[in-house]
Design an enzyme around this catalytic site. Structure first.
Site: not given
Length: 271
Positions: A2-3, A91, A109
């Site tokens: 994500p930017e 998650h 992750r």
């Protein structure tokens, strides 16, 4: 990863839903993120009022009376508002509960962060040395021209250097350089003021268009409302190797710059 547009989309999505509310519970199902979630975070925050939500670079700051929770979404995370009784997935690592709703961090992750910083969150070591925000007034062609004199790095790497400019990650650097018609391998210090002013305008244009589209969803990202972004449908060059340029029909090329795939049109972005 994500930017800036994805983080800004998240910030704007969750702010009106949780700002001003009191944290009633904090559940950490898995503290083993990129850095451990502080063990005493619930003790520190439960019963405190969330005063505001803001973004700095690719970080979210949840501001409480005596400090800020810093959240980073890592490589594939999301932070969204859900019903507090919605069953958590494998998650879903952290819930900040505000009555019947919760801010839920999903991070497959586990490269994200949930950290506490007493005082102003902007003074945290992860944020204190960061560069200029590309959507704020200080990011100008004149400033970028001065900041790049003598810089031999490519303009693509320079745009992605968070000590100079924050939040312009791989996708949006490629897209911005295309809009400005600047070759990504051109040395930053060799680009003149007029072209850098055009690049600054292109960076802003690209980021704002991405925010309006809810960011890019290439794999897991969803905004604060759980919706995927769709800016990837508007890409000019990113991920389009071998496809026709949307402007001149020349095949888009890919090169590796700084270990990152970079996409450009060899005709529109001549050196």
């Amino acid at each position: 990863m994500p930017e800036l547009p994805e983080v800004e989309t998240t910030c704007r999505g969750i702010r009106p839903l949780v700002a001003g509310r009191t944290l009633t519970a904090l559940e950490v199902r898995n503290p083993r993120l990129r850095q451990p979630v502080p063990a005493d975070l619930a003790e520190t925050l439960v019963g405190e009022r969330l005063q505001g939500v803001r973004r700095r670079a690719k970080y979210l700051l949840l501001d409480f009376p005596h400090g800020s929770v810093l959240v980073h979404l890592g490589m594939s995370g999301s932070l969204r508002v859900v019903s507090a009784d919605e069953p958590a997935g494998v998650h879903d690592h952290v819930d900040l509960v505000f009555g019947i709703e919760a801010l839920r961090l999903r991070d497959p992750r586990r490269f994200g962060l949930v950290l506490w910083h007493a005082g102003d969150g902007l003074s945290h070591p992860l944020l204190a040395a960061l560069g200029r925000e590309p959507l704020e007034s200080g990011f100008t062609g004149a400033w970028l021209h001065e900041a790049t004199r003598g810089v031999r790095l490519s303009i693509k790497q320079t745009l992605m250097d968070a000590h100079r400019v924050v939040g312009v990650g791989n996708i949006y650097a490629s897209e911005s350089l295309f809009r400005a018609r600047i070759h990504p391998l051109e040395p930053a210090g060799a680009i003149g003021l007029q072209r850098l002013a055009r690049l600054v305008a292109s960076v802003r244009e690209t980021l704002l268009a991405a925010i309006d589209a809810g960011g890019s969803t290439l794999r897991d990202f969803v905004g604060g409302d759980g919706r995927a972004g769709y800016f990837q449908q508007q890409y000019f060059v990113y991920g389009r190797e071998g496809l026709a340029c949307r402007v001149c029909a020349t095949p888009v090329r890919r090169v590796v710059i700084g270990q990152r795939s970079t996409f450009f049109c060899p005709r529109c972005q001549r050196r």
